[in-house]
Write an enzyme that holds these catalytic residues in place. Structure first.
Site, mmCIF file in Angstrom:
data_model
loop_
_atom_site.group_PDB
_atom_site.id
_atom_site.type_symbol
_atom_site.label_atom_id
_atom_site.label_comp_id
_atom_site.label_asym_id
_atom_site.label_seq_id
_atom_site.Cartn_x
_atom_site.Cartn_y
_atom_site.Cartn_z
ATOM 1 N N CYS A 91 38.276 55.005 72.136
ATOM 2 C CA CYS A 91 38.063 56.144 72.376
ATOM 3 C C CYS A 91 38.154 56.581 70.253
ATOM 4 C CB CYS A 91 38.265 57.070 73.321
ATOM 5 S SG CYS A 91 37.485 58.898 72.717
ATOM 6 N N CYS A 236 32.212 60.938 66.888
ATOM 7 C CA CYS A 236 32.265 59.692 67.684
ATOM 8 C C CYS A 236 32.755 58.527 66.542
ATOM 9 C CB CYS A 236 30.542 59.079 68.095
ATOM 10 S SG CYS A 236 31.164 58.083 69.426
HETATM 11 O O1 PYC Z 1 35.314 59.078 69.581
HETATM 12 O O2 PYC Z 1 34.789 56.381 70.018
HETATM 13 C C1 PYC Z 1 34.745 58.401 69.894
HETATM 14 C C2 PYC Z 1 34.124 58.174 71.166
HETATM 15 C C3 PYC Z 1 33.719 57.493 71.789
HETATM 16 C C4 PYC Z 1 33.120 58.652 72.739
HETATM 17 C C5 PYC Z 1 33.141 60.514 73.047
HETATM 18 N N1 PYC Z 1 33.699 60.101 71.794
#
Ligand code: PYC
Length: 309
Positions: A91, A236
C-alpha cells in the site's frame, strides 16, 4: 485500569487517505516470511482486522497496518496492510503514513528506512515535513487493451497491471472525474471489475480511471476503487505504479521523467521509474500527517468489540 484487551494505534492520512498503524497489542503471527504471516493473520486472527478498521471504530476507508518483526534482516520494520475486506500486498499511501507515524512514535528519524512487506522489501527515505519517497515493488503490465463489455455502455479497453496490488487501468471511459460524481464512478468501476473477473482475472481487485490533471503541474487525475468499495482519497501509490508500468510499456514515459498524479480529492504524488529487466521500479513521493494516537479497547461485553462482521 481497564482490563480490556488494548491495542495502541497511530492514525495518519496521506493525501486524504487514512492509515491506522498498530504499534502494540496486535496478534502474534509467529515468524517467517511476511507472506506466510498474512496467512496466519487471515486464518487465525481475522477478527483483529475487523476490530481495528471495521465499524464502529474504523470505516470502509480505513487502511490498517500491523507492525511486526521483519523477516528480511536488512529491514528495520515489518508491515502487513489490511482493509475492510481483507489484506493488501502493498500500500503506497499506507507506506508513507506508516513511516511518518513511526517517526512520530520516536521509532525512526529522517533518513533511510526499509520495510518488509508481503509483496517485498520497500526502501524509503523520510525527509522533513512528513515527506516520504519510496521505491515500490517491481511493477509491470500483464494485459494490454483487454476488451470488456458493459451492457448499456459498450466495450471498455482495460490494461491489467501489477503495482503491488492488481489494477485494471482505464484511460478511455467518458466518466467525469469529479468529487461530486463519486457514486457514478463507483458504480462504473464495480461493473468493470466484475466484467474483468468474468474474463478470468478475478485477482484484479482495484480499478483505476485516469484523465487529465486539473491542478497546475499535474500529469493526470485519477479515481481508484479499492476492493471493499471505498475509493482512494490519495492518488494511490500502487495504482500510480501500475499506471507507470503501462506508460513505460507503451513508450509514453521515459525513465526518470516525473509523473505527477493527482487524486480525485486533489492531493498529489510525484512519481518516476527506472527499468529492472522487463519490469519497472516506481519511485513515489508523498506527504502524510499524523491525525491521532489512541488506545482501542475491546470490551468483551460489547457485541461489536471485534467490529461489525
Ligand atoms: O496507495 O497503494 C495505495 C493504496 C492502495 C489502496 C489504498 N491506497
Amino acid at each position: 485500569m481497564s482490563s480490556f484487551p488494548q491495542i495502541k494505534v497511530i492514525d495518519s492520512h496521506t493525501g486524504g487517505e487514512p492509515t491506522r498503524l498498530v504499534i502494540e497489542g496486535g496478534p502474534d503471527l509467529g515468524g517467517g516470511p511476511l507472506a506466510d504471516r498474512v496467512k496466519v493473520f487471515r486464518e487465525q486472527h481475522d477478527k483483529f482486522r475487523t476490530a481495528i478498521v471495521g465499524e464502529p471504530r474504523g470505516s470502509d476507508v480505513s487502511v490498517g497496518a500491523l507492525l511486526v518483526e521483519p523477516h528480511d534482516k536488512s529491514c528495520q520494520f515489518g508491515i502487513i496492510f489490511f482493509n475492510n475486506v481483507g489484506y493488501l500486498g502493498m500500500c503506497g499511501h499506507g507506506t508513507i503514513g506508516v513511516i511518518v507515524s513511526l517517526a512520530h512514535a520516536g521509532l525512526l528519524t529522517p533518513g533511510l528506512v526499509k520495510l518488509d512487506t508481503p509483496a517485498g522489501v520497500i526502501v524509503a527515505v523520510l525527509a522533513a515535513g512528513g515527506v516520504v519517497t519510496f521505491d515500490n515493488v517491481p511493477s509491470y503490465r500483464r494485459e494490454k487493451a483487454l476488451p470488456v463489455y458493459l451492457p448499456g455502455i459498450g466495450d471498455v479497453s482495460c490494461d491489467l497491471a501489477w503495482g503491488g496490488n492488481w489494477f485494471c487501468v482505464i484511460d478511455e471511459h467518458s466518466q467525469r472525474l469529479e468529487l461530486n460524481n463519486i457514486a457514478q464512478l463507483t458504480a462504473y468501476c464495480v461493473r468493470v471489475r466484475q466484467a474483468v473477473a468474468d474474463t478470468g482475472f478475478s485477482e484484479v481487485d482495484h480499478v483505476a480511471l485516469f484523465g487529465p490533471g486539473t491542478k497546475a503541474g499535474a500529469s493526470s487525475r485519477n479515481f481508484v476503487l479499492c476492493p471493499g468499495g471505498a475509493y482512494d482519497r490519495s492518488p494511490c501509490g500502487t495504482g500510480t505504479s501500475a499506471k507507470l508500468a503501462c506508460l513505460a510499456a507503451d513508450g509514453k514515459l521515459a525513465v526518470g521523467t516525473e509523473w505527477v498524479q493527482e487524486s480525485i480529492v486533489g492531493s498529489v504524488f510525484r512519481a518516476k521509474h527506472r527499468r529492472q529487466g522487463d519490469k519497472i521500479v516506481p519511485t513515489i513521493t508523498g506527504t502524510a500527517y499524523v491525525t491521532g494516537e489512541a488506545t482501542l479497547l475491546l470490551d468483551q461485553a460489547d457485541p461489536f468489540a471485534w467490529g461489525i462482521r
